[in-house]
Design a protein around this motif. Structure first.
Motif, short mmCIF file in Angstrom:
data_model
loop_
_atom_site.label_atom_id
_atom_site.label_comp_id
_atom_site.label_asym_id
_atom_site.label_seq_id
_atom_site.Cartn_x
_atom_site.Cartn_y
_atom_site.Cartn_z
N PHE A 267 22.73 12.93 16.36
CA PHE A 267 23.39 11.77 16.97
C PHE A 267 22.42 11.01 17.87
CE2 PHE A 267 28.25 11.68 16.76
CZ PHE A 267 28.23 12.02 15.42
N HIS A 268 21.58 11.74 18.59
CA HIS A 268 20.59 11.08 19.44
C HIS A 268 19.64 10.24 18.58
CE1 HIS A 268 17.97 10.38 22.84
NE2 HIS A 268 16.94 10.86 22.17
N PHE A 269 19.19 10.81 17.46
CA PHE A 269 18.30 10.09 16.55
C PHE A 269 18.99 8.85 15.98
CE2 PHE A 269 16.89 9.20 12.22
CZ PHE A 269 15.54 8.96 12.43
N ARG B 268 19.72 3.01 15.37
CA ARG B 268 20.58 1.82 15.39
C ARG B 268 19.92 0.67 16.14
NH1 ARG B 268 26.38 3.40 17.06
NH2 ARG B 268 25.30 3.89 19.00
N ASP B 269 19.14 1.01 17.17
CA ASP B 269 18.46 -0.01 17.97
C ASP B 269 17.06 -0.33 17.46
OD1 ASP B 269 20.65 -0.11 19.69
OD2 ASP B 269 19.85 1.48 20.97
N ASN B 270 16.58 0.45 16.48
CA ASN B 270 15.20 0.27 15.97
C ASN B 270 15.17 0.43 14.46
OD1 ASN B 270 13.51 0.40 18.69
ND2 ASN B 270 15.04 2.04 18.79
N ASN B 271 16.05 -0.31 13.80
CA ASN B 271 16.19 -0.11 12.35
C ASN B 271 15.12 -0.91 11.60
OD1 ASN B 271 17.08 0.35 9.72
ND2 ASN B 271 19.24 0.27 10.33
N ASN B 272 13.90 -0.36 11.64
CA ASN B 272 12.79 -0.98 10.94
C ASN B 272 11.83 0.11 10.49
OD1 ASN B 272 10.49 -0.70 13.08
ND2 ASN B 272 12.21 -1.59 14.23
N ARG B 273 11.01 -0.20 9.52
CA ARG B 273 10.14 0.80 8.91
C ARG B 273 9.07 1.32 9.86
NH1 ARG B 273 11.71 -2.58 4.81
NH2 ARG B 273 12.58 -1.53 2.97
N GLU B 274 8.56 0.44 10.71
CA GLU B 274 7.51 0.86 11.63
C GLU B 274 8.01 1.95 12.57
OE1 GLU B 274 4.42 -1.03 14.95
OE2 GLU B 274 6.00 -2.27 14.07
N TRP B 275 9.19 1.72 13.18
CA TRP B 275 9.74 2.71 14.10
C TRP B 275 10.07 4.00 13.35
CZ3 TRP B 275 14.12 5.66 14.47
CH2 TRP B 275 14.35 6.30 15.69
N PHE B 276 10.69 3.86 12.16
CA PHE B 276 11.08 5.05 11.40
C PHE B 276 9.86 5.89 11.05
CE2 PHE B 276 12.40 7.52 7.75
CZ PHE B 276 13.69 7.93 8.10
N ASN B 277 8.80 5.25 10.59
CA ASN B 277 7.60 6.00 10.23
C ASN B 277 6.99 6.70 11.44
OD1 ASN B 277 7.75 5.30 7.51
ND2 ASN B 277 6.52 3.44 7.79
N GLU B 278 7.05 6.07 12.61
CA GLU B 278 6.53 6.69 13.82
C GLU B 278 7.37 7.90 14.24
OE1 GLU B 278 6.50 3.59 16.69
OE2 GLU B 278 4.67 2.63 15.90
N ASN B 279 8.62 7.90 13.82
CA ASN B 279 9.54 8.98 14.20
C ASN B 279 9.97 9.82 12.99
OD1 ASN B 279 10.46 8.45 17.26
ND2 ASN B 279 10.12 6.49 16.24
N LYS B 280 9.17 9.82 11.96
CA LYS B 280 9.49 10.53 10.71
C LYS B 280 9.67 12.03 10.95
CE LYS B 280 9.96 10.36 6.16
NZ LYS B 280 8.83 9.91 5.32
N SER B 281 8.84 12.62 11.80
CA SER B 281 8.95 14.05 12.05
C SER B 281 10.28 14.39 12.74
CB SER B 281 7.77 14.54 12.91
OG SER B 281 7.76 13.88 14.16
N THR B 282 10.74 13.49 13.62
CA THR B 282 12.04 13.71 14.27
C THR B 282 13.16 13.63 13.24
OG1 THR B 282 11.22 12.74 16.32
CG2 THR B 282 13.60 12.91 16.07
N TYR B 283 13.06 12.64 12.36
CA TYR B 283 14.07 12.52 11.30
C TYR B 283 14.11 13.79 10.44
CZ TYR B 283 15.83 11.49 6.66
OH TYR B 283 16.49 11.57 5.46
N GLN B 284 12.96 14.30 10.05
CA GLN B 284 12.91 15.49 9.21
C GLN B 284 13.50 16.69 9.93
OE1 GLN B 284 8.69 15.39 8.45
NE2 GLN B 284 8.95 14.36 6.47
N SER B 285 13.30 16.75 11.24
CA SER B 285 13.84 17.85 12.02
C SER B 285 15.37 17.79 12.09
CB SER B 285 13.25 17.84 13.43
OG SER B 285 13.84 18.84 14.24
N VAL B 286 15.91 16.62 12.42
CA VAL B 286 17.37 16.52 12.55
C VAL B 286 18.03 16.61 11.17
CG1 VAL B 286 17.19 15.18 14.67
CG2 VAL B 286 17.44 13.97 12.49
N GLN B 287 17.33 16.18 10.13
CA GLN B 287 17.89 16.29 8.79
C GLN B 287 18.11 17.74 8.41
OE1 GLN B 287 15.41 15.48 5.37
NE2 GLN B 287 17.05 14.31 4.37
N LYS B 288 17.22 18.63 8.84
CA LYS B 288 17.39 20.05 8.57
C LYS B 288 18.70 20.56 9.18
CE LYS B 288 12.46 21.21 8.27
NZ LYS B 288 11.33 21.96 8.89
N GLY B 289 18.99 20.07 10.39
CA GLY B 289 20.25 20.46 11.01
C GLY B 289 21.45 19.94 10.26
N VAL B 290 21.37 18.70 9.79
CA VAL B 290 22.48 18.12 9.04
C VAL B 290 22.66 18.86 7.71
CG1 VAL B 290 23.33 16.04 7.89
CG2 VAL B 290 22.23 15.86 10.12
#
Length: 228
Positions: free
Chosen positions: A10-12, A17-39
Motif C-alpha cells: 500500500f505504501h508503494f 499514484r503520485d509518480n506514475n511515470n516510467r522514470e520513477w518506476f524504474n528507479e524504484n523497481k527493486s521496491t516494486y519487486q519486493s512488495v510484489q513478492k508479498g502480494v
C-alpha cells in the motif's frame, strides 16, 4: 500475516499514484519487486483457501495476478502503471460459471464476483430463465446473508426493457441487467488486519449461492435438462 505482506504494498501504491511515470518506476523497481513478492504470497493464500471450497481452474495465486503494466494503446489515460494490485480466479469446468476478483488499492479495496461480459447467447439464456422462474434469484438477493455481505446486485443495466421482452414483465428490473456482479468493499484498516486473507476467502465463499444459481441456469434449458 497480511499486515506484513500488504502494508509495504500500500505504501508503494500510494507513492506510485503520485509518480506514475516510467522514470520513477524504474528507479524504484527493486521496491516494486519486493512488495510484489508479498502480494504473491497473499494471492497464494487466497488460492489455497478458495480451492478448499470450490474447484478453481487458475493454477496458483501467482497466475491469478494481473500485470501492473497498463495497455494504453486505446485509452485516453496514458499513465503506464496500474495503481492497484488485483487478480482473478476462474472456476473450473463448463458446469461452474463465474469468477472471483480481488482488488487491493489504498482507499478502494474490494472483492467482486460474477459475470462481467456475458456472451449474447449466455445473456439471453439468463434472461429467459429469470423470466420463467424469477423467485430463486430474488430469494438469493433478498436473503439476509446476501444483503449483509453484498447489499444488492451490481452491474450495467439497460435503461429500458431488453429486446424480445415486455416492459410490463414482473421481472423487468432483473432483465435489464447486462452484467451480474456482487461486490464487497473493505477499509484500509481491515486490509491491514492479520486475518485479511481469511476474510477475503470468507467473502468468496459467501458468493457461492449466487454462483451456484447462475451456473445451474446457464447449463440447463428451460425444462431443466442439461445443455452442456
Amino acid at each position: 500475516m497480511s499486515q506484513i505482506l500488504l502494508e509495504p504494498a500500500f505504501h508503494f501504491l500510494t507513492q506510485l499514484r503520485d509518480n506514475n511515470n516510467r522514470e520513477w518506476f524504474n528507479e524504484n523497481k527493486s521496491t516494486y519487486q519486493s512488495v510484489q513478492k508479498g502480494v504473491i504470497q497473499f494471492a497464494e493464500s487466497l488460492h489455497e483457501g478458495i480451492s478448499q471450497q470450490d474447484e478453481i481452474e487458475t493454477l496458483n495465486g501467482k497466475k491469478s495476478l494481473h500485470r501492473i503494466y497498463r495497455d494504453v494503446r486505446f485509452s485516453k489515460d496514458k499513465t503506464p502503471y496500474s495503481t492497484h494490485f488485483g487478480g482473478s480466479f476462474r472456476r473450473a469446468t463448463a458446469l461452474r460459471r463465474g469468477g472471483y476478483y480481488y482488488h487491493l488499492e489504498p482507499g478502494n479495496t474490494f472483492v467482486i464476483g460474477g459475470f462481467w461480459g456475458p456472451s449474447a447467447q449466455d445473456l439471453l439464456q439468463i434472461r429467459k430463465q429469470i423470466q420463467q422462474y424469477p423467485d430463486p434469484l430474488r430469494d438469493i438477493l433478498d436473503s439476509k446473508a446476501f444483503k449483509q455481505h453484498f447489499g444488492s446486485l451490481q452491474g450495467q443495466q439497460l435503461k429500458t426493457k431488453p429486446k424480445g421482452f415486455e416492459a410490463d414483465d414482473p421481472s423487468v428490473d432483473l432483465l435489464r441487467y447486462k452484467q451480474f456482479l456482487i461486490q464487497h468493499s473493505f477499509s484500509d484498516q481491515e486490509v491491514m488486519a492479520d486475518d485479511f486473507d481469511q476474510k477475503v476467502v470468507e467473502y468468496f465463499g459467501h458468493m457461492r449461492p449466487f454462483f451456484d444459481y447462475m451456473s445451474e441456469i446457464l447449463t440447463t434449458d428451460l425444462n431443466g435438462e442439461p445443455i452442456v
